[in-house]
Design a protein around this motif. Sequence first.
Motif, PDB file in Angstrom:
ATOM      1  N   ILE A 123       0.840  -1.200   0.000  1.00 12.22           N
ATOM      2  CA  ILE A 123       0.000   0.000   0.000  1.00 12.22           C
ATOM      3  C   ILE A 123       0.872   1.247   0.000  1.00 12.22           C
ATOM      4  N   TRP A 124       1.927   1.209   0.804  1.00 15.63           N
ATOM      5  CA  TRP A 124       2.850   2.336   0.908  1.00 15.63           C
ATOM      6  C   TRP A 124       3.496   2.639  -0.443  1.00 15.63           C
ATOM      7  N   THR A 125       3.988   1.595  -1.101  1.00 15.50           N
ATOM      8  CA  THR A 125       4.670   1.762  -2.383  1.00 15.50           C
ATOM      9  C   THR A 125       3.708   2.252  -3.457  1.00 15.50           C
ATOM     10  N   GLN A 126       2.509   1.682  -3.492  1.00 17.15           N
ATOM     11  CA  GLN A 126       1.518   2.111  -4.466  1.00 17.15           C
ATOM     12  C   GLN A 126       1.108   3.558  -4.237  1.00 17.15           C
ATOM     13  N   SER A 127       1.023   3.958  -2.981  1.00 10.59           N
ATOM     14  CA  SER A 127       0.581   5.306  -2.639  1.00 10.59           C
ATOM     15  C   SER A 127       1.616   6.367  -2.982  1.00 10.59           C
ATOM     16  N   ALA A 132       8.351   6.712  -2.013  1.00 12.53           N
ATOM     17  CA  ALA A 132       8.054   5.761  -0.946  1.00 12.53           C
ATOM     18  C   ALA A 132       9.218   5.590   0.027  1.00 12.53           C
ATOM     19  N   VAL A 133      10.404   5.361  -0.508  1.00 13.01           N
ATOM     20  CA  VAL A 133      11.561   5.116   0.368  1.00 13.01           C
ATOM     21  C   VAL A 133      11.924   6.380   1.139  1.00 13.01           C
ATOM     22  N   GLY A 134      12.018   7.498   0.444  1.00 11.03           N
ATOM     23  CA  GLY A 134      12.393   8.743   1.110  1.00 11.03           C
ATOM     24  C   GLY A 134      11.423   9.145   2.200  1.00 11.03           C
ATOM     25  N   THR A 135      10.123   8.934   1.961  1.00 14.67           N
ATOM     26  CA  THR A 135       9.121   9.290   2.971  1.00 14.67           C
ATOM     27  C   THR A 135       9.229   8.382   4.183  1.00 14.67           C
ATOM     28  N   ALA A 136       9.415   7.089   3.950  1.00 21.17           N
ATOM     29  CA  ALA A 136       9.558   6.159   5.072  1.00 21.17           C
ATOM     30  C   ALA A 136      10.784   6.498   5.911  1.00 21.17           C
ATOM     31  N   LEU A 137      11.877   6.813   5.256  1.00 23.94           N
ATOM     32  CA  LEU A 137      13.093   7.151   5.995  1.00 23.94           C
ATOM     33  C   LEU A 137      12.942   8.463   6.754  1.00 23.94           C
ATOM     34  N   TYR A 278     -23.585  25.809   5.240  1.00 24.67           N
ATOM     35  CA  TYR A 278     -22.322  26.515   5.431  1.00 24.67           C
ATOM     36  C   TYR A 278     -21.652  26.769   4.083  1.00 24.67           C
ATOM     37  N   ASP A 279     -20.874  27.841   4.021  1.00 23.49           N
ATOM     38  CA  ASP A 279     -20.092  28.128   2.820  1.00 23.49           C
ATOM     39  C   ASP A 279     -18.879  27.214   2.713  1.00 23.49           C
ATOM     40  N   LEU A 280     -18.368  26.800   3.880  1.00 21.28           N
ATOM     41  CA  LEU A 280     -17.205  25.915   3.913  1.00 21.28           C
ATOM     42  C   LEU A 280     -17.347  24.966   5.097  1.00 21.28           C
ATOM     43  N   VAL A 281     -17.206  23.686   4.832  1.00 20.83           N
ATOM     44  CA  VAL A 281     -17.167  22.673   5.887  1.00 20.83           C
ATOM     45  C   VAL A 281     -15.840  21.931   5.759  1.00 20.83           C
ATOM     46  N   LEU A 282     -15.034  21.981   6.810  1.00 20.34           N
ATOM     47  CA  LEU A 282     -13.758  21.272   6.831  1.00 20.34           C
ATOM     48  C   LEU A 282     -13.922  19.980   7.613  1.00 20.34           C
ATOM     49  N   CYS A 283     -13.519  18.869   6.996  1.00 19.30           N
ATOM     50  CA  CYS A 283     -13.528  17.562   7.654  1.00 19.30           C
ATOM     51  C   CYS A 283     -12.091  17.062   7.749  1.00 19.30           C
ATOM     52  N   ASP A 284     -11.453  17.313   8.862  1.00 20.70           N
ATOM     53  CA  ASP A 284     -10.118  16.771   9.134  1.00 20.70           C
ATOM     54  C   ASP A 284     -10.360  15.434   9.821  1.00 20.70           C
ATOM     55  N   VAL A 285     -10.505  14.378   9.016  1.00 18.99           N
ATOM     56  CA  VAL A 285     -11.107  13.126   9.480  1.00 18.99           C
ATOM     57  C   VAL A 285     -10.134  12.267  10.285  1.00 18.99           C
ATOM     58  N   PRO A 286     -10.669  11.369  11.125  1.00 17.41           N
ATOM     59  CA  PRO A 286      -9.807  10.369  11.773  1.00 17.41           C
ATOM     60  C   PRO A 286      -9.081   9.561  10.699  1.00 17.41           C
ATOM     61  N   CYS A 287      -7.808   9.297  10.914  1.00 17.25           N
ATOM     62  CA  CYS A 287      -7.030   8.601   9.895  1.00 17.25           C
ATOM     63  C   CYS A 287      -5.914   7.799  10.549  1.00 17.25           C
ATOM     64  N   SER A 288      -5.121   7.152   9.716  1.00 14.22           N
ATOM     65  CA  SER A 288      -4.009   6.336  10.205  1.00 14.22           C
ATOM     66  C   SER A 288      -2.915   7.180  10.848  1.00 14.22           C
ATOM     67  N   GLY A 289      -2.859   8.464  10.495  1.00 12.86           N
ATOM     68  CA  GLY A 289      -1.766   9.317  10.977  1.00 12.86           C
ATOM     69  C   GLY A 289      -0.444   9.014  10.303  1.00 12.86           C
ATOM     70  N   ALA A 290      -0.498   8.315   9.151  1.00 13.02           N
ATOM     71  CA  ALA A 290       0.733   7.856   8.511  1.00 13.02           C
ATOM     72  C   ALA A 290       1.675   8.989   8.115  1.00 13.02           C
ATOM     73  N   GLY A 291       1.159  10.188   7.950  1.00 12.15           N
ATOM     74  CA  GLY A 291       2.026  11.311   7.617  1.00 12.15           C
ATOM     75  C   GLY A 291       2.696  11.937   8.822  1.00 12.15           C
ATOM     76  N   SER A 292       2.232  11.571  10.018  1.00 14.31           N
ATOM     77  CA  SER A 292       2.773  12.181  11.243  1.00 14.31           C
ATOM     78  C   SER A 292       3.368  11.136  12.183  1.00 14.31           C
ATOM     79  N   MET A 341      -2.852   6.370  -0.154  1.00 12.57           N
ATOM     80  CA  MET A 341      -3.836   6.608  -1.208  1.00 12.57           C
ATOM     81  C   MET A 341      -5.248   6.156  -0.824  1.00 12.57           C
ATOM     82  N   PRO A 342      -5.420   4.985  -0.175  1.00 17.77           N
ATOM     83  CA  PRO A 342      -6.787   4.575   0.169  1.00 17.77           C
ATOM     84  C   PRO A 342      -7.522   5.585   1.048  1.00 17.77           C
TER      85      PRO A 342
END
Length: 384
Positions: A123-127, A132-137, A278-292, A341-342
């Motif tokens: 999933i990581w590589t496809q995304s 992929a390697v640089g982000t993981a490191l 509303y003119d703008l609705v922001l959904c900062d949704v629950p997620c894996s947190g893989a970027g943090s 990506m998913p």
Amino acid sequence: MTPAARIQAAAEVLDRIAQGTAAEKALLGWSRGARYAGSKDRAAVRDHVFDVLRRWRSTAAVGGGQTGRARMLGLLRQDGMDPQTLFTGVGHAPEPLSADELGAGRPASGGEALDLPDWLLPIWTQSLGDAAVGTALALRQRAPVFLRVNLARIARSDAQALLASDGIESQPHPLASGALEVTRGARAVSRSSAYTDGFVELQDAASQAVVDALPLAPGLRVLDYCAGGGGKALAMAARTGTEIQAHDADPARMKDLPSRTARAGAQIRTVAAPEGRYDLVLCDVPCSGAGSWRRAPEGKWRLSANGLDALLQTQSDILRQAAPLVGAGGTLAYATCSVLMPENTARIKAALAEMPGWTLELSRQFLPSDGGDGFFLACLRAPG
């Protein structure tokens, strides 16, 4: 505590984590039993523990075992330090290395080298493709400390000067208009006058960039639908100078928001049940947190394939719930702190398939190579 005693303490905390105790709870339990440890000792032990958590698999490979002791041995080897200078058995230092330990350990490979679970690798590589390697490191390293300057009250240069008066050095970061990267004195931020007086907030630069990219303007009716602690609501309020409504499925997550709002001089109203359009609705949704994961590395190892599937369902459900709240021609903004990506483009593609007449106005993936955490933002325009 000596540097060696800190190594031993970290190894003991890591053993508790390996047995299933949450990292913060394990660290708290250790600190309560270590009255002799000063603030610098506690900070050093914490740093060791989180350095290993970021490199949970590779330190075990290099250290030759799954124990906290072996992982600390692996960490020292990875960082180019001679473990025998610290594993001396003197005082509270770890016991000397055995012949087996001296000969144990091997280079990490595959998912170990990237410090990723094997099930996630495809999933990581496809995304991420070539990234992929640089982000993981990158996620194996400590994250920078970023501040968001409250530009509604102070200029970025003036905030820098105010921070410097408390011994905190910083530099502007290009990712967001109000972003400062702390280069010295990060541990003093929460005690600084700039922070306590509401001139700066702790917020990742990519998280700030997400808010910068939103189509905000004074007078718009804006809802932060998954507000959590309210960081993005505060940033939106600073941009517009007008009221932002904040909602969360778990209102307890917003318990500190009133005090933060008052400190920042912002206008935020928490709502249990959003009403109207509303003119703008922001959904900062629950997620894996893989970027943090460099900030919260436990999430990397707690996540499972079934857990990811459950998150995908939650994300789609939130989009379905939030879309009817957007007025004609308004914006539904979807954000995650993920690079998968998913959770990102695939969720948006699925949502658009269910939402006739809606259009994709903006899609942006932020990566650690941009300077901040990994974040995703998509803005969907309602018909009409």
